[in-house]
Motif scaffolding. Structure first.
Motif, PDB file in Angstrom:
ATOM      1  N   LEU A  58       0.676  -1.333  -0.048  1.00  0.00           N
ATOM      2  CA  LEU A  58       0.421   0.111   0.045  1.00  0.00           C
ATOM      3  C   LEU A  58       0.982   1.125   0.054  1.00  0.00           C
ATOM      4  N   ASN A  59       1.853   1.070   0.836  1.00  0.00           N
ATOM      5  CA  ASN A  59       3.270   2.386   0.767  1.00  0.00           C
ATOM      6  C   ASN A  59       3.688   2.160  -0.868  1.00  0.00           C
ATOM      7  N   VAL A  60       4.329   2.119  -1.071  1.00  0.00           N
ATOM      8  CA  VAL A  60       4.540   1.867  -2.851  1.00  0.00           C
ATOM      9  C   VAL A  60       3.110   2.065  -3.362  1.00  0.00           C
ATOM     10  N   ALA A  61       1.839   2.051  -3.998  1.00  0.00           N
ATOM     11  CA  ALA A  61       1.386   3.023  -4.149  1.00  0.00           C
ATOM     12  C   ALA A  61       1.182   4.660  -4.313  1.00  0.00           C
ATOM     13  N   THR A  62       1.265   4.512  -2.921  1.00  0.00           N
ATOM     14  CA  THR A  62       0.937   6.254  -1.650  1.00  0.00           C
ATOM     15  C   THR A  62       2.272   6.888  -2.863  1.00  0.00           C
ATOM     16  N   ALA A  63       2.963   6.279  -2.741  1.00  0.00           N
ATOM     17  CA  ALA A  63       4.394   6.475  -3.021  1.00  0.00           C
ATOM     18  C   ALA A  63       4.351   7.668  -4.555  1.00  0.00           C
ATOM     19  N   LEU A  64       4.155   6.024  -5.568  1.00  0.00           N
ATOM     20  CA  LEU A  64       3.840   5.954  -6.730  1.00  0.00           C
ATOM     21  C   LEU A  64       2.495   7.289  -6.995  1.00  0.00           C
ATOM     22  N   ALA A  65       1.533   6.785  -6.579  1.00  0.00           N
ATOM     23  CA  ALA A  65       0.764   8.090  -6.628  1.00  0.00           C
ATOM     24  C   ALA A  65       0.550   9.311  -6.671  1.00  0.00           C
ATOM     25  N   GLY A  66       1.788   9.903  -5.424  1.00  0.00           N
ATOM     26  CA  GLY A  66       2.274  10.992  -4.680  1.00  0.00           C
ATOM     27  C   GLY A  66       3.428  11.729  -6.271  1.00  0.00           C
ATOM     28  N   VAL A  67       3.516  10.453  -7.316  1.00  0.00           N
ATOM     29  CA  VAL A  67       4.516  11.189  -8.189  1.00  0.00           C
ATOM     30  C   VAL A  67       3.673  10.809  -9.656  1.00  0.00           C
ATOM     31  N   GLY A  68       2.455  10.830  -8.841  1.00  0.00           N
ATOM     32  CA  GLY A  68       1.700  10.793 -10.876  1.00  0.00           C
ATOM     33  C   GLY A  68       1.484   9.456 -11.391  1.00  0.00           C
ATOM     34  N   GLY A  69       1.959   8.124 -10.289  1.00  0.00           N
ATOM     35  CA  GLY A  69       1.723   6.902 -11.399  1.00  0.00           C
ATOM     36  C   GLY A  69       1.384   5.988 -10.242  1.00  0.00           C
ATOM     37  N   SER A  70       1.497   4.790 -10.747  1.00  0.00           N
ATOM     38  CA  SER A  70       0.190   4.104  -9.056  1.00  0.00           C
ATOM     39  C   SER A  70       1.217   2.786  -9.417  1.00  0.00           C
ATOM     40  N   PHE A  71       0.635   1.306  -8.949  1.00  0.00           N
ATOM     41  CA  PHE A  71       1.673   0.346  -8.790  1.00  0.00           C
ATOM     42  C   PHE A  71       1.330  -0.272 -10.319  1.00  0.00           C
ATOM     43  N   ASP A  72       0.614  -0.220 -10.743  1.00  0.00           N
ATOM     44  CA  ASP A  72       0.490  -0.990 -12.515  1.00  0.00           C
ATOM     45  C   ASP A  72       2.263   0.151 -12.846  1.00  0.00           C
ATOM     46  N   ASP A  73       2.204   0.937 -12.407  1.00  0.00           N
ATOM     47  CA  ASP A  73       3.375   1.227 -12.898  1.00  0.00           C
ATOM     48  C   ASP A  73       5.026   0.317 -12.828  1.00  0.00           C
ATOM     49  N   VAL A  74       5.091   0.241 -11.242  1.00  0.00           N
ATOM     50  CA  VAL A  74       6.422  -1.121 -11.310  1.00  0.00           C
ATOM     51  C   VAL A  74       6.764  -1.564 -12.260  1.00  0.00           C
ATOM     52  N   ALA A  75       7.982  -1.420 -12.017  1.00  0.00           N
ATOM     53  CA  ALA A  75       8.838  -2.754 -13.274  1.00  0.00           C
ATOM     54  C   ALA A  75       9.046  -3.336 -12.794  1.00  0.00           C
ATOM     55  N   LYS A  76       9.277  -4.016 -11.579  1.00  0.00           N
ATOM     56  CA  LYS A  76      10.452  -4.377 -10.608  1.00  0.00           C
ATOM     57  C   LYS A  76      10.468  -4.036  -8.774  1.00  0.00           C
ATOM     58  N   LEU A  77       9.862  -5.255  -8.458  1.00  0.00           N
ATOM     59  CA  LEU A  77      10.244  -5.076  -7.047  1.00  0.00           C
ATOM     60  C   LEU A  77      11.495  -6.095  -6.309  1.00  0.00           C
ATOM     61  N   THR A  78      11.469  -5.637  -5.509  1.00  0.00           N
ATOM     62  CA  THR A  78      12.595  -6.173  -4.706  1.00  0.00           C
ATOM     63  C   THR A  78      12.291  -6.430  -3.008  1.00  0.00           C
ATOM     64  N   ILE A  79      12.275  -8.201  -2.440  1.00  0.00           N
ATOM     65  CA  ILE A  79      11.500  -7.657  -1.226  1.00  0.00           C
ATOM     66  C   ILE A  79      12.330  -8.327  -0.221  1.00  0.00           C
TER      67      ILE A  79
END
Length: 135
Positions: A58-79
């Motif tokens: 949810l925080n990833v999505a919030t951060a991306l929304a803050g720069v005009g993006g969304s979770f759909d724009d994620v190209a790669k995750l590291t967990i």
């Protein structure tokens, strides 16, 4: 959409992630590792891996929304997961699934999963960092 995900022929085809992400767009976004903290910095999901994973996504999505993006724009995750073992996979999947349901997104991305001894604060069980490409 600026990110296309797929599993090329000749590689395994896992259900929970994709092997390759091809991204096009004009803005490359690198997110710091997101942890289980709410907007006020309060811990979320103490001792509960699934709840912490959900909050990280949810925080990833919030951060991306803050720069005009969304979770759909994620190209790669590291967990990063503290004291990783195979027994934790269902909890990881549960947290991802709950976040995906709340966000209305497909959470299946190229993922690198790393077991670590500890994270920056003792109560953290997981941290998720992301790279995204926004049109």
């Amino acid at each position: 959409m600026s990110v296309t995900l797929f599993n090329p022929e000749g590689l395994p085809k896992p259900d929970v992630y994709r092997q390759v992400s091809v991204a096009t767009g004009s803005k490359l976004v690198f997110l710091a590792g997101q942890v289980a903290r709410d907007a006020d910095g309060r811990p979320v999901g103490g001792g509960d891996l699934a709840a912490q994973v959900e909050q990280c996504y949810l925080n990833v999505a919030t951060a991306l929304a803050g720069v005009g993006g969304s979770f759909d724009d994620v190209a790669k995750l590291t967990i990063y997961v503290v004291d990783w073992s195979d027994e934790k996979m269902p909890l990881l999947g549960e947290g991802v699934g709950r976040a995906a349901a709340k966000l209305g997104v497909d959470p299946v991305k190229p993922i690198t999963l790393l077991g670590v001894a500890a994270l920056g604060e003792a109560d953290l069980l997981v941290e998720v960092e992301a790279t995204a490409v926004i049109e």
